[in-house]
Scaffold this motif. Sequence first.
Motif, mmCIF file in Angstrom:
data_model
loop_
_atom_site.group_PDB
_atom_site.id
_atom_site.type_symbol
_atom_site.label_atom_id
_atom_site.label_comp_id
_atom_site.label_asym_id
_atom_site.label_seq_id
_atom_site.Cartn_x
_atom_site.Cartn_y
_atom_site.Cartn_z
ATOM 1 N N THR A 213 -60.847 -9.853 17.599
ATOM 2 C CA THR A 213 -61.882 -10.245 16.654
ATOM 3 C C THR A 213 -61.521 -9.664 15.308
ATOM 4 O O THR A 213 -60.699 -8.745 15.210
ATOM 5 C CB THR A 213 -63.260 -9.747 17.143
ATOM 6 N N ASP A 214 -62.092 -10.194 14.258
ATOM 7 C CA ASP A 214 -61.738 -9.752 12.916
ATOM 8 C C ASP A 214 -62.394 -8.405 12.627
ATOM 9 O O ASP A 214 -63.575 -8.332 12.275
ATOM 10 C CB ASP A 214 -62.184 -10.790 11.883
ATOM 11 N N VAL A 215 -61.658 -7.334 12.812
ATOM 12 C CA VAL A 215 -62.164 -5.994 12.534
ATOM 13 C C VAL A 215 -61.164 -5.256 11.664
ATOM 14 O O VAL A 215 -59.977 -5.590 11.612
ATOM 15 C CB VAL A 215 -62.391 -5.187 13.835
ATOM 16 N N GLU A 216 -61.670 -4.236 11.038
ATOM 17 C CA GLU A 216 -60.809 -3.381 10.228
ATOM 18 C C GLU A 216 -60.156 -2.336 11.133
ATOM 19 O O GLU A 216 -60.760 -1.869 12.093
ATOM 20 C CB GLU A 216 -61.653 -2.695 9.152
ATOM 21 N N TRP A 217 -58.931 -1.985 10.826
ATOM 22 C CA TRP A 217 -58.223 -0.957 11.581
ATOM 23 C C TRP A 217 -58.075 0.278 10.704
ATOM 24 O O TRP A 217 -57.678 0.177 9.550
ATOM 25 C CB TRP A 217 -56.853 -1.458 12.028
ATOM 26 N N LYS A 218 -58.373 1.431 11.266
ATOM 27 C CA LYS A 218 -58.262 2.694 10.537
ATOM 28 C C LYS A 218 -57.593 3.728 11.436
ATOM 29 O O LYS A 218 -57.625 3.628 12.665
ATOM 30 C CB LYS A 218 -59.643 3.220 10.135
ATOM 31 N N THR A 219 -56.985 4.738 10.813
ATOM 32 C CA THR A 219 -56.469 5.856 11.604
ATOM 33 C C THR A 219 -57.646 6.719 12.057
ATOM 34 O O THR A 219 -58.716 6.725 11.423
ATOM 35 C CB THR A 219 -55.494 6.716 10.789
ATOM 36 N N ILE A 220 -57.427 7.457 13.135
ATOM 37 C CA ILE A 220 -58.467 8.385 13.586
ATOM 38 C C ILE A 220 -58.784 9.394 12.482
ATOM 39 O O ILE A 220 -59.939 9.792 12.303
ATOM 40 C CB ILE A 220 -58.019 9.091 14.886
ATOM 41 N N ASP A 221 -57.776 9.776 11.722
ATOM 42 C CA ASP A 221 -57.987 10.734 10.631
ATOM 43 C C ASP A 221 -59.000 10.191 9.621
ATOM 44 O O ASP A 221 -59.835 10.939 9.095
ATOM 45 C CB ASP A 221 -56.655 11.034 9.944
ATOM 46 N N GLU A 222 -58.936 8.887 9.345
ATOM 47 C CA GLU A 222 -59.873 8.277 8.394
ATOM 48 C C GLU A 222 -61.291 8.218 8.949
ATOM 49 O O GLU A 222 -62.249 8.074 8.178
ATOM 50 C CB GLU A 222 -59.413 6.866 8.039
ATOM 51 N N CYS A 223 -61.413 8.328 10.251
ATOM 52 C CA CYS A 223 -62.718 8.173 10.900
ATOM 53 C C CYS A 223 -63.354 9.507 11.294
ATOM 54 O O CYS A 223 -64.441 9.518 11.882
ATOM 55 C CB CYS A 223 -62.586 7.308 12.156
ATOM 56 N N THR A 224 -62.676 10.621 11.029
ATOM 57 C CA THR A 224 -63.169 11.918 11.489
ATOM 58 C C THR A 224 -63.248 12.911 10.342
ATOM 59 O O THR A 224 -62.622 12.741 9.291
ATOM 60 C CB THR A 224 -62.268 12.480 12.599
ATOM 61 N N THR A 314 -70.908 7.290 9.712
ATOM 62 C CA THR A 314 -71.054 6.023 8.984
ATOM 63 C C THR A 314 -69.933 5.042 9.308
ATOM 64 O O THR A 314 -69.977 3.881 8.904
ATOM 65 C CB THR A 314 -71.068 6.285 7.469
ATOM 66 N N ILE A 315 -68.915 5.530 10.029
ATOM 67 C CA ILE A 315 -67.752 4.688 10.324
ATOM 68 C C ILE A 315 -67.612 4.415 11.815
ATOM 69 O O ILE A 315 -67.400 3.277 12.240
ATOM 70 C CB ILE A 315 -66.456 5.344 9.796
ATOM 71 N N VAL A 316 -67.730 5.469 12.603
ATOM 72 C CA VAL A 316 -67.426 5.324 14.027
ATOM 73 C C VAL A 316 -68.392 6.169 14.847
ATOM 74 O O VAL A 316 -68.798 7.263 14.430
ATOM 75 C CB VAL A 316 -65.958 5.723 14.304
ATOM 76 N N LEU A 317 -68.786 5.649 16.012
ATOM 77 C CA LEU A 317 -69.645 6.392 16.932
ATOM 78 C C LEU A 317 -68.798 7.333 17.785
ATOM 79 O O LEU A 317 -67.718 6.950 18.245
ATOM 80 C CB LEU A 317 -70.404 5.430 17.845
ATOM 81 N N PHE A 330 -53.656 4.268 23.948
ATOM 82 C CA PHE A 330 -53.549 5.561 23.269
ATOM 83 C C PHE A 330 -52.445 6.414 23.896
ATOM 84 O O PHE A 330 -51.654 7.062 23.200
ATOM 85 C CB PHE A 330 -54.894 6.281 23.343
ATOM 86 N N TYR A 331 -52.342 6.371 25.221
ATOM 87 C CA TYR A 331 -51.328 7.190 25.902
ATOM 88 C C TYR A 331 -49.935 6.587 25.777
ATOM 89 O O TYR A 331 -48.939 7.316 25.754
ATOM 90 C CB TYR A 331 -51.737 7.406 27.369
ATOM 91 N N ARG A 332 -49.873 5.282 25.693
ATOM 92 C CA ARG A 332 -48.567 4.660 25.425
ATOM 93 C C ARG A 332 -48.076 5.043 24.030
ATOM 94 O O ARG A 332 -46.877 5.192 23.803
ATOM 95 C CB ARG A 332 -48.667 3.140 25.573
ATOM 96 N N TYR A 333 -49.021 5.184 23.105
ATOM 97 C CA TYR A 333 -48.668 5.616 21.748
ATOM 98 C C TYR A 333 -48.182 7.066 21.740
ATOM 99 O O TYR A 333 -47.212 7.408 21.056
ATOM 100 C CB TYR A 333 -49.898 5.451 20.847
ATOM 101 N N ILE A 356 -57.129 2.696 15.164
ATOM 102 C CA ILE A 356 -58.119 2.156 16.085
ATOM 103 C C ILE A 356 -58.871 1.002 15.411
ATOM 104 O O ILE A 356 -59.019 0.974 14.188
ATOM 105 C CB ILE A 356 -59.128 3.239 16.524
ATOM 106 N N PRO A 357 -59.346 0.022 16.208
ATOM 107 C CA PRO A 357 -60.185 -1.043 15.641
ATOM 108 C C PRO A 357 -61.569 -0.482 15.336
ATOM 109 O O PRO A 357 -62.133 0.264 16.145
ATOM 110 C CB PRO A 357 -60.231 -2.084 16.755
ATOM 111 N N VAL A 358 -62.119 -0.822 14.195
ATOM 112 C CA VAL A 358 -63.429 -0.299 13.794
ATOM 113 C C VAL A 358 -64.370 -1.478 13.513
ATOM 114 O O VAL A 358 -64.521 -1.899 12.362
ATOM 115 C CB VAL A 358 -63.316 0.620 12.562
ATOM 116 N N PRO A 359 -64.983 -2.035 14.559
ATOM 117 C CA PRO A 359 -65.981 -3.078 14.334
ATOM 118 C C PRO A 359 -67.260 -2.466 13.771
ATOM 119 O O PRO A 359 -67.339 -1.250 13.552
ATOM 120 C CB PRO A 359 -66.207 -3.652 15.730
#
Length: 644
Positions: A213-224, A314-317, A330-333, A356-359
């Motif tokens: 689906t059309d979602v924005e992708w962000k690094t975990i660093d951007e979300c924490t 405000t970005i991720v639960l 995540f583990y393959r990465y 990660i995808p951030v819907p």
Amino acid sequence: MMSKLDELIKEYCPNGVTHKQFGEIALISRGASPRPISKFITDDEDGVNWIKIGDVQQGTKYITETKERITIEGAKKSRYVKPGDFILSNSMSFGRPYILKIEGCIHDGWLSISNFDVSFNSDFLFHLLNSNAIQAEMKKRASFGGAVQNLNADIVRDLILPVPPLEVQAEIVRILDGFTELTAELTSKLTAELSARKMQYEYYRERVLNCKTDVEWKTIDECTEKVDNIKWKYADGEYQYIDLSSVDRETSSIVMTTTIDRNNAPSRAQQIVRENDVLFGTTRPLLRRYCIVPKEFDNQIASTGYCVLRAKDTIVLPHYLYFLISAEPFYRYLEPLQIEGSYPSVTNSNVKSYKIPVPSLSVQSRIVEVLTNFDAICADLKIGLPAEIEARQKQYEYYRDLLLTFAETGEIIAQTDRQTDRQTDRQTDRQTDRQTDRQTALNDIFRLLQYVFGYAPVALGDVADYRNARIDASEVDESSYIGVDNLLPNKAGRKQSEYVPNEGRLIRFDIDDILIGNIRPYLKKIWMADTCGGTNGDVLAVSVLDKAMVHPRYLYHVLASDGFFTYDNQHSKGAKMPRGDKQAVMQYRFNLPCYDEQVRVAELLDRFDALCNDLSAGLPAEIEARQKQYEYYREKLLGFEKQS
């Protein structure tokens, strides 16, 4: 109503059952070992089977093979046993009987039991020696002053055993063997069910977390957010310390902590954690040691062996982030990023660089709700299925001991027989309920995606199939035969046939099937059947697999769209007379909303269709009427009478 066992007891032992010392009715001997045994072990095919505890699988009844052999000379210094004999372990987990299906020799860790055929059915004796009462008696006699000693031949010879008539023994064996078989089957099925449910959960989790689906992708660093470290020299009071051993990998929860203060804090006790922080163990990361911090550990201390992820709300639960780091991608990465050594590890930077995808937060919330429910189901299965297996085993033991405890009236046995029948019925029902087919599983996935995202991306072949069933040409007429020439271009429906084949086999279609012209697909010929009938290979009849999942009229509008016909043309074959590719058609992808939304969309498009048809049919009629009216008035106005 008396059971067969009741009748046998009444016939053969109405006054009770004879009890005898085991040594009076069987030959009981201790095994023997040639020493040193290593000198007598051989690979020679003429060697004698050397039966050891390690040759026995837990829970089995028979011994069918051995890993080692001893020489014939060694066999002379040991105890020979033959097929049909029992052997009984006399040390460690002592008292467990096994029936031999091979010949061989036993060492002094075994007792052999033979020559019992006159008194005992072999299978009955197996159940009897396994019964709780006999097992408890052997344990009691082998214990002195609280210490468990070896079980010797004299103890076993002195056991007092019931010896019912062989006819009664055979019926008891039939009942218990049936229950044993059911228990083994249930154990196998429940274990497989646990494995299947865990795989199903993981599959659903990956589908939900990776839905296109059309979602924005962000690094975990951007979300924490940044996590603070404690300054121990200013810290007062005690803290709970969460180290790498604190998190249980099976339940992904904190199960054990130590209490620390500034006087005994380990050097790695640094990070202040908050409720709903996500902890991920970066040492040996593929062990998958992670958890979400519960309220009781708010403001406590975590080891630097964890990467602490504090979600920006405000970005991720937090729980959405938790599920993402529990998923396989995540583990393959992480796998190729490990720094090798005694304890392979990854850096916090490695973890936080993962994209990660951030819907929207509302979509994240629905994903969390769905996956939390799956987590709960799996947790229940992990607890419930082994408990169910254990309960079945205890129930079997209960019934076995009832059958082997002979009451003069036999009432308990009759009651047990009825209970067994009822239990068997319930088990059969549960097994039937667990059976599902592929389409049901697919529908579950689609409904899950519809709930989370509002729609499920599907291929036509996921929800429909083209007809292959045949009908004789003699069974159709002008109203029920559809050739490609009967389908009108530009999605205008169909006209009645003027030609009907009078022989041969046709492809059968039913009401609500969607008929698509399969030759020159650019003509956009399509019709939704309002009757049953027959067609030929120039027409593709598409049938919905599950009308509770897919509204046929909605599917009709999907396949009547310009997008479908553009796709169909791109995959058609041939130059002069292009023909659609059935397999390609079934791979056409579209978004499937929930059923109620399908109905709403279909009704809306049907109204538009009706309006268009009314315009095309009504305006010419209106123009003609106006023309006639105009001509009438024209004639009236221009029809002057001549002057007389």
